[in-house]
Design an enzyme around this catalytic site. Structure first.
Site, PDB file in Angstrom:
ATOM      1  N   GLU A 161      40.349   0.991  25.222  1.00 51.02           N
ATOM      2  CA  GLU A 161      39.388  -0.052  25.423  1.00 51.02           C
ATOM      3  C   GLU A 161      39.514  -1.289  24.496  1.00 51.02           C
ATOM      4  O   GLU A 161      38.532  -1.631  23.592  1.00 51.02           O
ATOM      5  CB  GLU A 161      37.981   0.618  25.014  1.00 51.02           C
ATOM      6  CG  GLU A 161      37.830   1.609  25.919  1.00 51.02           C
ATOM      7  CD  GLU A 161      36.474   2.684  25.919  1.00 51.02           C
ATOM      8  OE1 GLU A 161      36.010   2.422  24.836  1.00 51.02           O
ATOM      9  OE2 GLU A 161      36.189   3.743  26.665  1.00 51.02           O
ATOM     10  N   ASN A 203      44.660   1.636  28.327  1.00 51.83           N
ATOM     11  CA  ASN A 203      43.404   2.241  29.115  1.00 51.83           C
ATOM     12  C   ASN A 203      42.167   1.572  28.947  1.00 51.83           C
ATOM     13  O   ASN A 203      41.973   1.072  27.877  1.00 51.83           O
ATOM     14  CB  ASN A 203      43.393   3.662  28.594  1.00 51.83           C
ATOM     15  CG  ASN A 203      42.368   4.650  29.428  1.00 51.83           C
ATOM     16  OD1 ASN A 203      42.647   4.706  30.682  1.00 51.83           O
ATOM     17  ND2 ASN A 203      41.501   5.580  28.870  1.00 51.83           N
ATOM     18  N   HIS A 238      34.782   4.703  35.182  1.00 55.86           N
ATOM     19  CA  HIS A 238      33.253   5.361  35.425  1.00 55.86           C
ATOM     20  C   HIS A 238      32.427   4.562  36.230  1.00 55.86           C
ATOM     21  O   HIS A 238      31.826   3.354  35.990  1.00 55.86           O
ATOM     22  CB  HIS A 238      32.945   5.283  33.812  1.00 55.86           C
ATOM     23  CG  HIS A 238      33.764   6.207  33.057  1.00 55.86           C
ATOM     24  ND1 HIS A 238      33.593   7.586  33.081  1.00 55.86           N
ATOM     25  CD2 HIS A 238      34.590   6.058  31.808  1.00 55.86           C
ATOM     26  CE1 HIS A 238      34.590   8.135  31.928  1.00 55.86           C
ATOM     27  NE2 HIS A 238      35.062   7.330  31.499  1.00 55.86           N
ATOM     28  N   GLU A 266      39.738   8.263  34.259  1.00 60.38           N
ATOM     29  CA  GLU A 266      38.497   9.050  33.826  1.00 60.38           C
ATOM     30  C   GLU A 266      37.454   8.885  34.693  1.00 60.38           C
ATOM     31  O   GLU A 266      36.224   8.570  34.586  1.00 60.38           O
ATOM     32  CB  GLU A 266      37.872   8.414  32.389  1.00 60.38           C
ATOM     33  CG  GLU A 266      38.969   8.328  31.358  1.00 60.38           C
ATOM     34  CD  GLU A 266      38.352   7.709  30.084  1.00 60.38           C
ATOM     35  OE1 GLU A 266      37.151   7.502  30.181  1.00 60.38           O
ATOM     36  OE2 GLU A 266      39.212   7.491  29.222  1.00 60.38           O
ATOM     37  N   ASP A 268      34.509   9.425  37.272  1.00 57.03           N
ATOM     38  CA  ASP A 268      33.229   9.958  37.734  1.00 57.03           C
ATOM     39  C   ASP A 268      32.406   8.748  38.202  1.00 57.03           C
ATOM     40  O   ASP A 268      32.688   7.674  38.209  1.00 57.03           O
ATOM     41  CB  ASP A 268      32.530  10.571  36.298  1.00 57.03           C
ATOM     42  CG  ASP A 268      32.273   9.751  35.222  1.00 57.03           C
ATOM     43  OD1 ASP A 268      32.378   8.318  35.341  1.00 57.03           O
ATOM     44  OD2 ASP A 268      32.264  10.133  34.107  1.00 57.03           O
TER      45      ASP A 268
END
Ligand code: G3I
Length: 466
Positions: A161, A203, A238, A266, A268
Site C-alpha cells: 500500500e 501489493n 477487496h 486478498e 473478498d
C-alpha cells in the site's frame, strides 16, 4: 528456485490458449471431477490461497481441516506483520508465524509472506526513529524475517500500500516522510539479497482496474523490474458486490507484459447485510469472474481469499453494514461462491452449497436431538482472549440447549453475548437466549461468544438439548 513452488502443468497452458482463443472459460469446457478447491487448483497448477489466523489454526479443528483440505497456499492474515513479529526493537515473536509456516509444510502448502514494510500495524517505536535508524531497522527487519523463513516462504509482499488513493500520488506514510521514496528500492534490494529464491511482490488495493493508482504501481514495478528486483504484483481485490472492474483482465495483462507475475492476494467481495439469495448468487458470479481471470492468465500465480468464514472477516468492523464477503458462512457452510470458485478452477461445482438460503424461512425444528459443543479461541491478545462457542445438533433438531464446563486453570468470563451465563468457581453453565435455541439436524451454529481472562483454553464442553 526451490522445489515447493507450484508450476503450472503444461497442459494447463495449452488449455488456456485454446479456451482464450474461443473466449470460453476453463471451467465450463474442462470441468474435472475435482470436488475441492485444492484438488482443482493443483490440477490447474495454480495457488488457491487462504489468509489464516494463527489462533484459529491452532485451536479450531474444523477451521484447520478446511484450511488443509481446501487450500494449497497460506498467507498469515496478521502474524507476519511488524507489530506481531517485532513489537519492540530487536525483540522478536515468531509464535504465530512459525505455527502457520509449520502447518503449511506439514500439509504441502506454499506460503505467500505478508508483509515486510507497511505504514499500518507497524509499532510506534519504528515510526519515531531518525532516518538512519529507521532505514537500519527496516533492513534488519527484512533480513530477519527473510532469513528465518528462507526456503519455506515462497514469495513476499515486500512493500504494501505505498500508493495513496489520491489520483495515484505516493502515500505520505511515515516511511516516505522520513526516508523519501527510495525506501521502496532499499526494501526490495534487501529482500532480494536475503532470499534470492523468493518471489518478491509489490501489493496494493484498488489497483484491480486500469486507473491512476494502478498506473502508478505500473511505473514503480517497471522501475524495480529494470533492476531485476521484483517478480510480481499483488492485487488485493477487496471488492464490492457487482463491481469487478471491467478492465481487470487487461490491467493484469499489462503487468504480465512487463515480464512480471500477477497474483490476487486478498480477495473478498462484500455485500450489504443481511445478504439475500440473489446477492449471494451475484457474489458467486463475481468470484467466478475474478478467479477465471487468474486461471486463464498463465502468469497469474494464484488467488488468495482473505479469510475462511464470513465471521472471520475484517469487513464488518471497517465497513459497518457490509459483510458476508467470503466463501464459507459463519458455520463453515459452503456458500454459492465456493462452488463458483471450484468451477472457475476447473473442478466440479455442481453440488448444492451447504449454506442455508437466507431467503427462505424454515419451520422451527422439533427438539429431539443430542448436541455437542466446542469453544473456538478466535483471538488472544495476551491479557485476554475471545472464545466463540459452536454447537452442533448431532442426532435430529435441537430446540434449546444448555452447556456446562470446568475451566482448567483459573480462567473466567469477563463478558459474554447471546447466552445466559452463570459461573460458580471454575464451573460454567450457559443456555440459549431464545432466538438461538433452534439448530437444525446436522447443523453447527456459531451460537454465542465471550471474552475470557487468563490464558486461553478450550475445555471439553457438555451440551444438553432441552
Ligand atoms: O493483536 C491485537 C490485540 O493486542 C488487541 O488487544 C486487540 C483488540 O481488538 O486487537 C488485536 O489486533 C487486531 C489485529 O487485526 C489482530 O487480530 C487489530 O485490532 C485489528 O485492527 C487487526 O485487523 C487487521 C487489519 O489488517 C489491520 O489493518 C485485519 O485482521 C486484517 O484482515 C487486515 O488485513 C489487511 C491487509 O493486511 C492489508 N490489506 C488490507 C487488509 C484489510 O484491512
Amino acid at each position: 528456485m526451490h522445489t515447493r513452488k507450484r508450476r503450472r502443468a503444461l497442459i494447463a497452458g495449452v488449455v488456456t490458449v485454446a479456451t482464450a482463443a474461443l473466449g470460453i472459460g476453463l471451467s465450463t469446457q474442462f470441468a474435472s471431477a475435482q470436488t475441492t478447491l485444492r484438488g482443482a487448483a493443483d490440477e490447474a497448477g495454480i495457488d488457491i490461497g487462504i489468509a489464516v489466523d494463527a489462533n484459529q489454526l491452532q485451536n479450531n479443528a474444523t477451521y484447520r481441516n478446511l484450511v488443509a483440505t481446501e487450500f494449497n497456499s497460506l498467507t498469515a492474515e496478521n502474524a507476519m506483520k511488524w507489530d506481531a513479529t517485532e513489537p519492540s526493537d530487536n525483540s522478536w515473536n515468531f509464535s504465530g508465524a512459525d505455527a502457520i509456516v509449520d502447518f503449511a509444510e506439514d500439509n504441502d502448502q506454499t506460503v505467500h509472506g505478508h508483509t515486510f514494510v507497511w505504514h499500518s500495524q507497524t509499532p510506534q517505536w519504528v515510526q519515531n526513529l531518525s532516518a538512519s535508524a529507521m532505514q537500519a531497522a527496516m533492513v534488519d527487519h527484512i533480513n530477519t524475517l527473510a532469513n528465518r523463513y528462507e526456503g519455506r516462504v515462497d514469495s513476499w509482499d515486500v512493500v504494501n500500500e505505498v500508493v495513496s488513493d489520491n489520483n495515484g500520488a505516493m502515500r505520505d506514510s511515515f516511511w516516505r516522510n522520513t526516508l523519501g521514496d527510495g525506501y521502496i528500492t532499499t526494501a526490495f534490494q534487501t529482500a532480494r539479497a536475503a532470499d534470492p529464491n523468493a518471489d518478491l511482490y509489490i501489493n496494493d488495493y484498488s489497483i484491480e482496474g486500469d486507473n491512476a493508482k494502478s498506473d502508478r504501481i505500473y511505473t514503480i514495478a517497471q522501475g524495480l523490474n529494470s533492476q531485476n528486483l521484483i517478480d510480481g504484483v499483488g492485487f488485493q481485490s477487496h471488492l464490492i458486490l457487482g463491481q469487478v472492474p471491467s478492465t481487470m483482465e487487461a490491467n493484469l495483462q499489462r503487468f504480465i507484459d512487463l515480464g512480471l507475475k500477477v497474483r490476487i492476494t486478498e480477495l473478498d467481495i462484500r455485500i450489504q447485510t443481511p445478504a439475500d439469495a440473489n446477492e449471494l448468487q451475484q457474489q458467486a458470479n463475481d468470484y467466478e469472474r475474478v478467479v477465471s481471470i487468474c486461471a486463464e492468465l498463465a502468469d497469474c500465480s494464484g488467488v488468495t481469499v482473505w479469510g475462511l468464514r464470513d465471521a472471520d472477516s475484517w469487513v464488518p468492523g471497517v465497513f459497518p453494514g457490509y459483510g458476508a464477503p467470503l466463501l464459507f458462512d459463519d458455520n463453515f457452510g459452503k456458500k454459492p461462491a465456493y462452488n463458483a470458485v471450484l468451477e472457475a478452477l476447473g473442478g466440479d461445482g455442481s453440488e448444492e452449497p451447504t449454506t442455508t438460503d437466507p431467503g427462505t424461512t424454515t419451520p422451527p425444528p422439533t427438539g429431539d436431538g443430542d448436541c455437542t459443543a466446542e469453544i473456538d479461541v478466535v483471538n488472544d491478545w495476551g491479557s485476554g482472549w475471545q472464545g466463540n462457542v459452536l454447537i452442533t445438533a448431532d442426532n435430529g433438531a435441537v430446540n434449546g440447549w444448555t452447556l456446562t464446563w470446568t475451566w482448567p486453570s483459573g480462567q473466567s468470563i469477563t463478558s459474554s453475548w447471546n447466552a445466559t451465563v452463570t459461573s460458580s468457581g471454575s464451573s460454567v453453565t450457559a443456555s440459549d437466549v431464545g432466538w438461538n435455541a433452534n439448530i437444525a439436524a446436522g447443523q453447527t451454529m456459531n451460537a454465542w461468544g465471550f471474552v475470557g481472562s487468563g490464558s486461553s483454553a478450550a475445555p471439553q464442553v457438555t451440551c444438553t438439548a432441552d
